[in-house]
Scaffold this motif. Structure first.
Motif, PDB file in Angstrom:
ATOM      1  N   VAL A  12      -3.982  -3.699  -3.470  1.00 47.30           N
ATOM      2  CA  VAL A  12      -4.397  -2.547  -4.267  1.00 47.30           C
ATOM      3  C   VAL A  12      -4.026  -2.875  -5.704  1.00 47.30           C
ATOM      4  CG1 VAL A  12      -4.020  -0.102  -4.739  1.00 47.30           C
ATOM      5  CG2 VAL A  12      -4.012  -0.936  -2.373  1.00 47.30           C
ATOM      6  N   TYR A  13      -5.033  -2.971  -6.540  1.00 50.45           N
ATOM      7  CA  TYR A  13      -4.805  -3.285  -7.949  1.00 50.45           C
ATOM      8  C   TYR A  13      -4.908  -2.017  -8.775  1.00 50.45           C
ATOM      9  CZ  TYR A  13      -5.253  -8.132  -6.597  1.00 50.45           C
ATOM     10  OH  TYR A  13      -5.055  -9.353  -6.001  1.00 50.45           O
ATOM     11  N   LEU A  14      -3.982  -1.864  -9.696  1.00 47.33           N
ATOM     12  CA  LEU A  14      -3.954  -0.693 -10.564  1.00 47.33           C
ATOM     13  C   LEU A  14      -4.293  -1.099 -11.990  1.00 47.33           C
ATOM     14  CD1 LEU A  14      -0.604   0.893  -9.311  1.00 47.33           C
ATOM     15  CD2 LEU A  14      -2.920   1.465  -8.579  1.00 47.33           C
ATOM     16  N   SER A  15      -4.955  -0.187 -12.680  1.00 50.01           N
ATOM     17  CA  SER A  15      -5.211  -0.401 -14.106  1.00 50.01           C
ATOM     18  C   SER A  15      -3.938  -0.041 -14.871  1.00 50.01           C
ATOM     19  CB  SER A  15      -6.359   0.493 -14.576  1.00 50.01           C
ATOM     20  OG  SER A  15      -5.956   1.861 -14.531  1.00 50.01           O
ATOM     21  N   GLN A  26       7.502   5.223  -7.353  1.00 52.23           N
ATOM     22  CA  GLN A  26       6.207   4.757  -6.856  1.00 52.23           C
ATOM     23  C   GLN A  26       5.959   3.308  -7.269  1.00 52.23           C
ATOM     24  OE1 GLN A  26       4.028   8.003  -8.685  1.00 52.23           O
ATOM     25  NE2 GLN A  26       3.399   8.728  -6.652  1.00 52.23           N
ATOM     26  N   ARG A  27       6.438   2.934  -8.440  1.00 52.58           N
ATOM     27  CA  ARG A  27       6.301   1.545  -8.893  1.00 52.58           C
ATOM     28  C   ARG A  27       7.109   0.610  -7.993  1.00 52.58           C
ATOM     29  NH1 ARG A  27       6.485   1.707 -15.501  1.00 52.58           N
ATOM     30  NH2 ARG A  27       4.672   3.064 -15.740  1.00 52.58           N
ATOM     31  N   GLU A  28       8.322   1.040  -7.648  1.00 53.82           N
ATOM     32  CA  GLU A  28       9.153   0.233  -6.753  1.00 53.82           C
ATOM     33  C   GLU A  28       8.499   0.101  -5.378  1.00 53.82           C
ATOM     34  OE1 GLU A  28      13.133   1.824  -6.679  1.00 53.82           O
ATOM     35  OE2 GLU A  28      13.208   1.870  -8.880  1.00 53.82           O
ATOM     36  N   LEU A  29       7.935   1.183  -4.889  1.00 46.29           N
ATOM     37  CA  LEU A  29       7.240   1.154  -3.606  1.00 46.29           C
ATOM     38  C   LEU A  29       6.036   0.218  -3.675  1.00 46.29           C
ATOM     39  CD1 LEU A  29       6.877   2.166  -0.717  1.00 46.29           C
ATOM     40  CD2 LEU A  29       5.597   4.117  -1.663  1.00 46.29           C
ATOM     41  N   TYR A  30       5.293   0.265  -4.756  1.00 47.63           N
ATOM     42  CA  TYR A  30       4.141  -0.621  -4.945  1.00 47.63           C
ATOM     43  C   TYR A  30       4.577  -2.088  -4.871  1.00 47.63           C
ATOM     44  CZ  TYR A  30       0.202  -2.909  -7.251  1.00 47.63           C
ATOM     45  OH  TYR A  30      -0.852  -3.738  -7.554  1.00 47.63           O
ATOM     46  N   SER A  32       7.243  -3.343  -3.470  1.00 43.65           N
ATOM     47  CA  SER A  32       7.701  -3.628  -2.122  1.00 43.65           C
ATOM     48  C   SER A  32       6.537  -3.835  -1.153  1.00 43.65           C
ATOM     49  CB  SER A  32       8.596  -2.483  -1.638  1.00 43.65           C
ATOM     50  OG  SER A  32       8.990  -2.686  -0.313  1.00 43.65           O
ATOM     51  N   VAL A  33       5.555  -2.959  -1.215  1.00 47.08           N
ATOM     52  CA  VAL A  33       4.412  -3.052  -0.305  1.00 47.08           C
ATOM     53  C   VAL A  33       3.586  -4.303  -0.579  1.00 47.08           C
ATOM     54  CG1 VAL A  33       2.218  -1.947   0.328  1.00 47.08           C
ATOM     55  CG2 VAL A  33       4.298  -0.586   0.179  1.00 47.08           C
ATOM     56  N   MET A  34       3.353  -4.605  -1.836  1.00 42.53           N
ATOM     57  CA  MET A  34       2.563  -5.803  -2.158  1.00 42.53           C
ATOM     58  C   MET A  34       3.280  -7.067  -1.676  1.00 42.53           C
ATOM     59  SD  MET A  34      -0.321  -4.963  -3.639  1.00 42.53           S
ATOM     60  CE  MET A  34      -0.916  -6.033  -4.928  1.00 42.53           C
ATOM     61  N   LEU A  35       4.588  -7.155  -1.885  1.00 40.56           N
ATOM     62  CA  LEU A  35       5.350  -8.321  -1.426  1.00 40.56           C
ATOM     63  C   LEU A  35       5.395  -8.385   0.100  1.00 40.56           C
ATOM     64  CD1 LEU A  35       8.283  -8.278  -3.978  1.00 40.56           C
ATOM     65  CD2 LEU A  35       6.409  -9.929  -3.859  1.00 40.56           C
ATOM     66  N   ASP A  36       5.593  -7.243   0.754  1.00 37.40           N
ATOM     67  CA  ASP A  36       5.610  -7.214   2.213  1.00 37.40           C
ATOM     68  C   ASP A  36       4.259  -7.632   2.797  1.00 37.40           C
ATOM     69  OD1 ASP A  36       8.256  -6.432   2.249  1.00 37.40           O
ATOM     70  OD2 ASP A  36       7.822  -4.327   2.725  1.00 37.40           O
ATOM     71  N   ASN A  37       3.185  -7.176   2.184  1.00 36.48           N
ATOM     72  CA  ASN A  37       1.846  -7.561   2.660  1.00 36.48           C
ATOM     73  C   ASN A  37       1.651  -9.071   2.566  1.00 36.48           C
ATOM     74  OD1 ASN A  37       1.091  -4.961   3.304  1.00 36.48           O
ATOM     75  ND2 ASN A  37      -0.068  -4.626   1.425  1.00 36.48           N
ATOM     76  N   TYR A  38       2.086  -9.651   1.471  1.00 31.03           N
ATOM     77  CA  TYR A  38       1.946 -11.099   1.311  1.00 31.03           C
ATOM     78  C   TYR A  38       2.808 -11.841   2.332  1.00 31.03           C
ATOM     79  CZ  TYR A  38       1.863 -15.748  -0.633  1.00 31.03           C
ATOM     80  OH  TYR A  38       1.724 -17.104  -0.782  1.00 31.03           O
TER      81      TYR A  38
END
Length: 65
Positions: A12-15, A26-30, A32-38
């Motif tokens: 999920v890419y954000l502008s 929410q930034r910390e969650l973002y 975490s989720v992006m790293l976990d997905n990878y």
């Protein structure tokens, strides 16, 4: 025949505007989720290169595109 899932399929890419309005939690969650997905993809044998957005996050840079 199924195509393998790529990081781009689940990322999920954000502008910058979107990034600027989300709260710190929410930034910390973002992150975490992006790293976990990878990590999950690589554990399943994902052969692709590490996405640039992850390199930016590791260097403490903003991940917005």
């Amino acid at each position: 025949w199924q195509e393998p899932v790529t990081f781009e399929d689940i990322a999920v890419y954000l502008s910058r505007a979107e990034w600027d309005i989300i709260a710190a939690g929410q930034r910390e969650l973002y992150h975490s989720v992006m790293l976990d997905n990878y990590k999950l993809l690589t554990s399943l044998g994902y052969p692709g290169p590490k996405p640039d957005i992850l390199y930016r996050m590791e260097r403490g840079e903003e991940p917005w595109v």
